[in-house]
Enzyme design. Structure first.
Site, mmCIF file in Angstrom:
data_model
loop_
_atom_site.group_PDB
_atom_site.id
_atom_site.type_symbol
_atom_site.label_atom_id
_atom_site.label_comp_id
_atom_site.label_asym_id
_atom_site.label_seq_id
_atom_site.Cartn_x
_atom_site.Cartn_y
_atom_site.Cartn_z
ATOM 1 N N CYS A 159 -4.813 -15.489 7.973
ATOM 2 C CA CYS A 159 -5.537 -14.214 7.979
ATOM 3 C C CYS A 159 -6.876 -14.463 7.310
ATOM 4 O O CYS A 159 -7.025 -15.421 6.562
ATOM 5 C CB CYS A 159 -4.762 -13.140 7.231
ATOM 6 N N CYS A 219 -8.546 -11.915 5.526
ATOM 7 C CA CYS A 219 -8.905 -10.892 4.526
ATOM 8 C C CYS A 219 -9.105 -11.441 3.116
ATOM 9 O O CYS A 219 -9.895 -10.906 2.352
ATOM 10 C CB CYS A 219 -7.908 -9.740 4.530
ATOM 11 N N LYS A 239 3.649 -5.480 11.983
ATOM 12 C CA LYS A 239 3.104 -5.323 10.640
ATOM 13 C C LYS A 239 2.435 -3.962 10.564
ATOM 14 O O LYS A 239 1.508 -3.672 11.315
ATOM 15 C CB LYS A 239 2.103 -6.430 10.339
ATOM 16 N N ARG A 269 -6.978 -0.428 7.213
ATOM 17 C CA ARG A 269 -6.597 -1.362 8.279
ATOM 18 C C ARG A 269 -5.879 -0.658 9.442
ATOM 19 O O ARG A 269 -5.203 -1.295 10.235
ATOM 20 C CB ARG A 269 -5.679 -2.451 7.711
ATOM 21 N N GLU A 288 5.081 -5.052 20.501
ATOM 22 C CA GLU A 288 4.391 -6.125 19.773
ATOM 23 C C GLU A 288 5.236 -7.402 19.762
ATOM 24 O O GLU A 288 4.721 -8.504 19.947
ATOM 25 C CB GLU A 288 4.093 -5.697 18.324
ATOM 26 N N LYS A 346 7.368 -6.127 8.835
ATOM 27 C CA LYS A 346 6.781 -6.021 7.500
ATOM 28 C C LYS A 346 6.156 -4.646 7.331
ATOM 29 O O LYS A 346 5.430 -4.212 8.229
ATOM 30 C CB LYS A 346 5.714 -7.097 7.361
ATOM 31 N N SER A 385 4.961 -6.607 -1.660
ATOM 32 C CA SER A 385 4.642 -6.466 -3.078
ATOM 33 C C SER A 385 5.030 -5.107 -3.652
ATOM 34 O O SER A 385 5.536 -5.024 -4.770
ATOM 35 C CB SER A 385 3.151 -6.727 -3.282
ATOM 36 N N TYR A 431 9.256 -11.903 -3.323
ATOM 37 C CA TYR A 431 8.816 -12.370 -4.636
ATOM 38 C C TYR A 431 10.011 -12.578 -5.563
ATOM 39 O O TYR A 431 9.895 -13.171 -6.619
ATOM 40 C CB TYR A 431 7.811 -11.366 -5.231
HETATM 41 C C1 PBG Z 1 -2.888 -10.435 4.765
HETATM 42 C C2 PBG Z 1 -1.588 -10.024 4.168
HETATM 43 C C3 PBG Z 1 -1.262 -8.880 3.428
HETATM 44 C C4 PBG Z 1 0.072 -9.051 3.002
HETATM 45 C C5 PBG Z 1 0.512 -10.264 3.531
HETATM 46 N N1 PBG Z 1 -0.531 -10.836 4.269
HETATM 47 C C6 PBG Z 1 -2.073 -7.725 2.991
HETATM 48 C C7 PBG Z 1 -2.649 -6.794 3.953
HETATM 49 O O1 PBG Z 1 -2.385 -6.810 5.152
HETATM 50 O O2 PBG Z 1 -3.473 -6.000 3.481
HETATM 51 C C8 PBG Z 1 0.849 -8.114 2.138
HETATM 52 C C9 PBG Z 1 2.014 -8.711 1.431
HETATM 53 C C10 PBG Z 1 2.560 -7.919 0.307
HETATM 54 O O3 PBG Z 1 2.196 -6.754 0.054
HETATM 55 O O4 PBG Z 1 3.422 -8.466 -0.394
HETATM 56 N N2 PBG Z 1 -3.363 -9.683 5.812
#
Ligand code: PBG
Length: 323
Positions: free
Chosen positions: A120, A122, A195, A217, A233, A248, A274, A313
Site C-alpha cells: 500500500c 499510504c 476491506k 478512504r 470483490e 478486514k 488495531s 496483534y
Molecule cells: C494500509 C492498511 C491499513 C491497515 C492495514 N493496512 C490502514 C488503512 O487502510 O487506513 C489497518 C490495520 C489495522 O487497523 O490494524 N492501507
C-alpha cells in the site's frame, strides 16, 4: 423426544466433555503477527496507540520475528514507516526501503518463517492516501504500476507473500503480471479483498503515521453496510489471480467472513485490526473485563465464523497461552 430426556447441559459437565465436543480450536498455526518497521538500528519504541506493540528497526524486527516463530507462529506481516515521504510514495519500492531491509534481516534470522509484505502507499505518501492523487481523488489506474513495483521489490527482497491493502480496482491482476514478468511466479498474493472503510483502523493510523491528510478512504474502501459487494470483490480478486483472500476488519464483519467462506474455496484470512485489539486492551486495563479470556473468545469467534488464519496483534500473547 425432549426435556427432561434431552439435556444439552450433560455435555458441558466436565472440562473433558467440553473438550471432546468443542467445534472450533485455536492454535499458534492460525496467527499472523503484524510488525511495524522503522529506519535505523537497535530501535525498539513502544507504540502509544497499541499497548504492547513497538516500532522496530530491521535488526530488532528480525529478533521479534524469530521470537514469534519460536512460539509456533508461522508468519509475520510487515508495515514500513519511511523517514522520507513524497507524493507518489517512492520509498515503498526502494531497494533499501525499511520493509525491504526487514525482509532480508528476518529471512536471515528465521528462514522458515513466512514473510508477508503489506502492499500500500499510504504509509509512504506525504498526503497519506493509498494511491496517486489527481486533484483530490485517488487515481486508480496510475496507481497500479506503483503498487506492482512495490510488490516486485518486496518479493525481490525475499517476501513469500504480498498483500495488497490499497483497494484499487485491478491491483491483484497488475501485481500478478508484474511478479510473473520479473520471474517471481512463486510469490503468492494474499488479497485484502473485502476491506471496509472502518473506524477501527484508528490506532493503526497513529502507529503507521498513515492517516489521510484530508478526506477519508470511502471512495476506495468498502461501505460497512455492504456484504454482497464483498463477494463481488472476492470473486474479482480470484479471477485476477489471488491465492488467498481476506476480510478486514474481523469482529464487526463475522457475517462477511462466513459468507466469503461459503462462497469460495481459497484460504481465507481475517484481519483483526488495531481498534479491535485496542478495545480489549483498554477495557482490560480498566478492569472491565478479563483481557486474556476476551482475547481468546474473540479469536475463537473469528475462526468459528470461517477464517483459516487471523492477522492479530495478540499473536504472541495468544500463542504463548495456547502453545
Ligand atoms: C494500509 C492498511 C491499513 C491497515 C492495514 N493496512 C490502514 C488503512 O487502510 O487506513 C489497518 C490495520 C489495522 O487497523 O490494524 N492501507
Amino acid at each position: 423426544m425432549s426435556f427432561p430426556l434431552i439435556r444439552p447441559r450433560r455435555l458441558r459437565t466436565t472440562a473433558g466433555l467440553r473438550r471432546m465436543v468443542r467445534e472450533t480450536s485455536l492454535s499458534p498455526d492460525d496467527f499472523i503477527y503484524p510488525l511495524f518497521v522503522v529506519e535505523g538500528r537497535g530501535r525498539r519504541e513502544p507504540i502509544a496507540s497499541l499497548a504492547g506493540q513497538c516500532h522496530l528497526s530491521p535488526d530488532l524486527a528480525a529478533q521479534e520475528a524469530k521470537a514469534a516463530f519460536d512460539l509456533g507462529i508461522p508468519a509475520v506481516i510487515l508495515f514500513g514507516l519511511p523517514e522520507r515521504k513524497d507524493a507518489s510514495g517512492s520509498e515503498a519500492w526502494a531497494e533499501e526501503g525499511v520493509v525491504q531491509q526487514a525482509v532480508r534481516a528476518i529471512k536471515q534470522a528465521a528462514p522458515e518463517l513466512l514473510v508477508i509484505c503489506d502492499v500500500c502507499l499510504c504509509e509512504y505518501t506525504d498526503h497519506g492516501h493509498c494511491g496517486l492523487l489527481k486533484g483530490e481523488t485517488v487515481d486508480n489506474d496510475s496507481t497500479l504500476p506503483l503498487l506492482a513495483r512495490t510488490a516486485v521489490s518486496q518479493a525481490r527482497a525475499g517476501a513469500d507473500l504480498v498483500a495488497p491493502s490499497d483497494m484499487m480496482d485491478g491491483r491483484v491482476g497488475a501485481i500478478r503480471l508484474a511478479l510473473d514478468e520479473a520471474g517471481l511466479s512463486q510469490v503468492a498474493i494474499m488479497a485484502y479483498s473485502a476491506k471496509y472503510a472502518s473506524a477501527f483502523y484508528g490506532p493503526f493510523r497513529e502507529a503507521a503515521q498513515s492517516a489521510p491528510s484530508f478526506g477519508d478512504r470511502k471512495a476506495y474502501q468498502m461501505d460497512p453496510a455492504n456484504a454482497r459487494e464483498a463477494l463481488k470483490e472476492v470473486s474479482l480478486d480470484i479471477e485476477e489471480g489471488a491465492d488467498m483472500v481476506m476480510v478486514k476488519p474481523a469482529l464487526p464483519y463475522l457475517d462477511v467472513i462466513r459468507r466469503v467462506r461459503e462462497s469460495c474455496h481459497l484460504p481465507l484470512a481475517a484481519y483483526s485490526v488495531s481498534g479491535e485489539y485496542a478495545m480489549i486492551k483498554t477495557a482490560a486495563e480498566h478492569g472491565l473485563l478479563d483481557g486474556q479470556a476476551a482475547m481468546l473468545e474473540c479469536l475463537t469467534a473469528i475462526k468459528r465464523a470461517g477464517a483459516d488464519m487471523i492477522i492479530t496483534y495478540f499473536a504472541p500473547e495468544a500463542a504463548g497461552l495456547l502453545g
